[in-house]
Design an enzyme around this catalytic site. Structure first.
Site, PDB file in Angstrom:
ATOM      1  CD1 TRP A 128      -0.069  -1.530   3.098  1.00  0.00           C
ATOM      2  CD2 TRP A 128       0.648   0.575   3.306  1.00  0.00           C
ATOM      3  NE1 TRP A 128       0.749  -1.477   4.210  1.00  0.00           N
ATOM      4  CE2 TRP A 128       1.196  -0.192   4.361  1.00  0.00           C
ATOM      5  CE3 TRP A 128       0.961   1.942   3.241  1.00  0.00           C
ATOM      6  CZ2 TRP A 128       2.038   0.348   5.335  1.00  0.00           C
ATOM      7  CZ3 TRP A 128       1.800   2.477   4.203  1.00  0.00           C
ATOM      8  CH2 TRP A 128       2.329   1.688   5.230  1.00  0.00           C
ATOM      9  CE  LYS A 152      -3.679  -9.574  -2.158  1.00  0.00           C
ATOM     10  NZ  LYS A 152      -4.262  -8.335  -1.570  1.00  0.00           N
ATOM     11  CD  GLU A 224      11.457  -5.370  -6.477  1.00  0.00           C
ATOM     12  OE1 GLU A 224      12.209  -4.622  -5.836  1.00  0.00           O
ATOM     13  OE2 GLU A 224      11.284  -5.284  -7.698  1.00  0.00           O
ATOM     14  CB  CYS A 258      11.012  -0.765   0.833  1.00  0.00           C
ATOM     15  SG  CYS A 258      11.277  -0.009  -0.766  1.00  0.00           S
TER      16      CYS A 258
HETATM   17  P1  NAD Z   1       2.347  -7.222   3.182  1.00  0.00           P
HETATM   18  O1  NAD Z   1       3.365  -8.277   2.957  1.00  0.00           O
HETATM   19  O2  NAD Z   1       1.527  -7.292   4.400  1.00  0.00           O
HETATM   20  O3  NAD Z   1       1.289  -7.209   1.971  1.00  0.00           O
HETATM   21  C1  NAD Z   1       1.702  -7.026   0.634  1.00  0.00           C
HETATM   22  C2  NAD Z   1       0.708  -7.715  -0.278  1.00  0.00           C
HETATM   23  O4  NAD Z   1       0.801  -9.130  -0.092  1.00  0.00           O
HETATM   24  C3  NAD Z   1      -0.758  -7.353   0.010  1.00  0.00           C
HETATM   25  O5  NAD Z   1      -1.430  -7.278  -1.218  1.00  0.00           O
HETATM   26  C4  NAD Z   1      -1.228  -8.546   0.837  1.00  0.00           C
HETATM   27  O6  NAD Z   1      -2.607  -8.781   0.756  1.00  0.00           O
HETATM   28  C5  NAD Z   1      -0.461  -9.692   0.210  1.00  0.00           C
HETATM   29  N1  NAD Z   1      -0.185 -10.846   1.091  1.00  0.00           N
HETATM   30  C6  NAD Z   1       0.036 -10.836   2.422  1.00  0.00           C
HETATM   31  N2  NAD Z   1       0.347 -12.082   2.843  1.00  0.00           N
HETATM   32  C7  NAD Z   1       0.337 -12.887   1.739  1.00  0.00           C
HETATM   33  C8  NAD Z   1       0.594 -14.278   1.522  1.00  0.00           C
HETATM   34  N3  NAD Z   1       0.919 -15.089   2.517  1.00  0.00           N
HETATM   35  N4  NAD Z   1       0.494 -14.757   0.264  1.00  0.00           N
HETATM   36  C9  NAD Z   1       0.175 -13.944  -0.770  1.00  0.00           C
HETATM   37  N5  NAD Z   1      -0.077 -12.620  -0.630  1.00  0.00           N
HETATM   38  C10 NAD Z   1       0.003 -12.093   0.617  1.00  0.00           C
HETATM   39  O7  NAD Z   1       3.111  -5.825   3.070  1.00  0.00           O
HETATM   40  P2  NAD Z   1       2.505  -4.350   3.240  1.00  0.00           P
HETATM   41  O8  NAD Z   1       2.272  -4.071   4.680  1.00  0.00           O
HETATM   42  O9  NAD Z   1       1.398  -4.147   2.277  1.00  0.00           O
HETATM   43  O10 NAD Z   1       3.740  -3.472   2.707  1.00  0.00           O
HETATM   44  C11 NAD Z   1       4.816  -3.068   3.482  1.00  0.00           C
HETATM   45  C12 NAD Z   1       6.032  -3.925   3.221  1.00  0.00           C
HETATM   46  O11 NAD Z   1       6.393  -3.873   1.841  1.00  0.00           O
HETATM   47  C13 NAD Z   1       7.251  -3.421   3.974  1.00  0.00           C
HETATM   48  O12 NAD Z   1       7.964  -4.506   4.500  1.00  0.00           O
HETATM   49  C14 NAD Z   1       8.075  -2.734   2.880  1.00  0.00           C
HETATM   50  O13 NAD Z   1       9.450  -2.625   3.161  1.00  0.00           O
HETATM   51  C15 NAD Z   1       7.807  -3.620   1.706  1.00  0.00           C
HETATM   52  N6  NAD Z   1       8.102  -2.953   0.464  1.00  0.00           N
HETATM   53  C16 NAD Z   1       9.209  -3.341  -0.249  1.00  0.00           C
HETATM   54  C17 NAD Z   1       9.551  -2.676  -1.419  1.00  0.00           C
HETATM   55  C18 NAD Z   1      10.768  -3.059  -2.236  1.00  0.00           C
HETATM   56  O14 NAD Z   1      10.898  -2.564  -3.345  1.00  0.00           O
HETATM   57  N7  NAD Z   1      11.667  -3.893  -1.730  1.00  0.00           N
HETATM   58  C19 NAD Z   1       8.754  -1.624  -1.866  1.00  0.00           C
HETATM   59  C20 NAD Z   1       7.627  -1.251  -1.126  1.00  0.00           C
HETATM   60  C21 NAD Z   1       7.307  -1.918   0.046  1.00  0.00           C
END
Ligand code: NAD
Length: 441
Positions: A128, A152, A224, A258
């Site tokens: 998000w 998604k 990522e 991130c």
């Molecule tokens: P999150 O992992 O909770 O959710 C990300 C997405 O994955 C959502 O759409 C969620 O519904 C889905 N999801 C969650 N668990 C899942 C599973 N077991 N199987 C499949 N899909 C699943 O992360 P968030 O809170 O939305 O985002 C924040 C995180 O994203 C932070 O850790 C941040 O550092 C990371 N991030 C990394 C980068 C990068 O480029 N490395 C960029 C942006 C954000």
């Protein structure tokens, strides 16, 4: 059972809108349509696919202002940042597509000709914090390479994703780009479905689960994940320049980034002056809602994330950190810029991702100590070093995918080391991650 997801305005708690959750039993049908569409999409030339994407983004462009406001209302960020994101996505797509085209040109090798074929259907699962940019970065290389995509978006920001994809789909051939909504259960079902690649941006916890599920079908992965980026300030650094960067990189996107700077190691000889400058700069940051044009620090996405940030601040204080600005008391929904010093290595914020507007400082005596502490992490996304003599040597020794010298990390390719992930996007090598390499000899 939950049938819809409501999206809330982080500044007020008001409902911004609602989307239907995709029933899991519908996923096989969605996959079937995606494969069917892919069999035709892959037969187009790269230029024809790019032409479709250019026309699709042009179709969205007149609706930029609507997307900007929706993004701000749903995610909480100020209009300036949302404008940057929406324009970056719409304006940057054709540049990205042209770069992907270069990556797809067959290459001669000793053994024959290397071709870069599509993989099939790519599931793009996104977070998000940059509600459009994060999926666009993975979706565009996947589509240009001849794959179809099932996206998604995050359950926190479904509305702006829904609207943008709707605008693109007014131009794209049917089912080349589909969107599903839901919480992690829908993400899991997508990973388990008939997809050939999962291009994921999000947390370590979700990344681990996805890797396990993907193992069954040996599915291709782009992971990522999160970080805990260190910054080293050497004794001969331009102290004011470093302090400005330290604040900006810790507070950007309300720390919900991130590559947010999460740990700052400053040489003891300049530590006091550096702290004073950091306080001076950070106290000028304006905290407020998305529609206040002065806003630089905006509300935290939800209460769960906000409580985690406060817990990390309290934990650091319990372990000896001193509060120089902010602290643990904040207006509802917000975390105001917080500056801590003498943060212990044992504190949670020195080890885990805090993802909030916190500047976390500690001192060091020798360069070797600073490097060892910076590298003492399971993460390795970004890192930075500020200084003059030997600054490149320090940069080379940092264990991160992206290292900034006298600036913060962030580049193309966008790549993580260690548990910050593998597989990446941007650059020729990054774009080729979305293809099957095939040698014809
Ligand atoms: P999150 O992992 O909770 O959710 C990300 C997405 O994955 C959502 O759409 C969620 O519904 C889905 N999801 C969650 N668990 C899942 C599973 N077991 N199987 C499949 N899909 C699943 O992360 P968030 O809170 O939305 O985002 C924040 C995180 O994203 C932070 O850790 C941040 O550092 C990371 N991030 C990394 C980068 C990068 O480029 N490395 C960029 C942006 C954000």
């Amino acid at each position: 059972m939950e049938k819809t997801i409501k999206s809330y305005n982080p500044a007020t708690g008001e409902i911004v809108g609602e989307v239907q959750i995709t029933p899991i039993e519908r996923i096989p049908e969605i996959m079937h349509k995606s494969h069917d569409a892919q069999s035709k999409w892959k037969k187009l030339t790269v230029d024809e696919r790019i032409d479709y994407l250019d026309r699709a983004t042009q179709n969205a462009a007149p609706f930029s202002q609507e997307l900007i406001e929706l993004l701000s209302r749903e995610m909480g960020k100020d209009l300036g940042r949302s404008t940057g994101e929406v324009h970056g996505v719409i304006g940057g797509t054709s540049y990205m597509a042209a770069e992907v085209k270069k990556a797809l040109v067959p290459q001669q090798s000793v053994g024959g000709t290397i071709h870069y074929d599509p993989l099939g259907v790519v599931a793009v699962i996104s977070p998000w914090n940059y509600p459009l940019a994060m999926f666009n970065n993975l979706m565009i290389p996947a589509l240009v390479a001849g794959n179809t995509v099932v996206l998604k978006p995050s359950e926190e920001t479904p509305m702006v994703a829904e609207r943008y994809i709707e605008l693109l789909n007014e131009v794209l051939p049917q089912n080349v780009l589909q969107i599903v909504h839901g919480r992690r259960e829908v993400g899991k079902a997508l990973v388990d479905a008939d997809v050939q690649m999962i291009a994921f941006t999000g947390s370590q916890a979700a990344g681990r689960d996805i890797m396990q599920r993907a193992a069954k079908g040996i599915k291709r992965l782009v992971m990522e994940l999160g970080g805990n980026d260190p910054m080293i300030v050497l004794p001969d650094a331009d102290m004011r320049h470093a302090a400005r960067y330290a604040v900006a990189a810790s507070l950007e996107n309300s720390g919900q980034m991130c590559t947010s700077t999460e740990r700052i190691y400053v040489h003891s000889s300049i530590k006091k002056a550096f702290e004073e400058e950091v306080i001076r700069v950070a106290s000028q940051y304006h905290t407020g809602p998305w529609d206040d044009e002065r806003t630089q620090v905006f509300p935290i996405i939800n209460e769960k994330q906000r409580s985690k940030i406060i817990d990390h601040i309290q934990n650091a204080i319990d372990q000896g950190a001193k509060v120089l600005l902010g602290g643990t008391k904040h207006p509802d929904r917000y975390i105001e810029p917080t500056v801590l010093t003498d943060v212990s290595e044992a504190a949670l914020m020195s080890k885990e991702e805090t993802f909030g507007p916190v500047v976390s400082i500690s001192g060091y005596e020798t360069k070797e100590e600073a490097i060892a502490r910076a590298n003492n992490s399971i993460y390795g996304l970004g890192a930075s070093v500020f200084g003059k003599e030997g600054v490149e040597e320090v940069a080379k020794q940092l264990e991160a995918g992206m290292v900034g010298i006298n600036k913060t990390a962030g580049s193309s390719p966008w790549v993580g080391a260690k548990q910050s992930g593998f597989g990446y996007h941007g650059s020729i090598d990054g774009h080729r991650q979305f293809t099957q390499v095939k040698v014809i000899s």
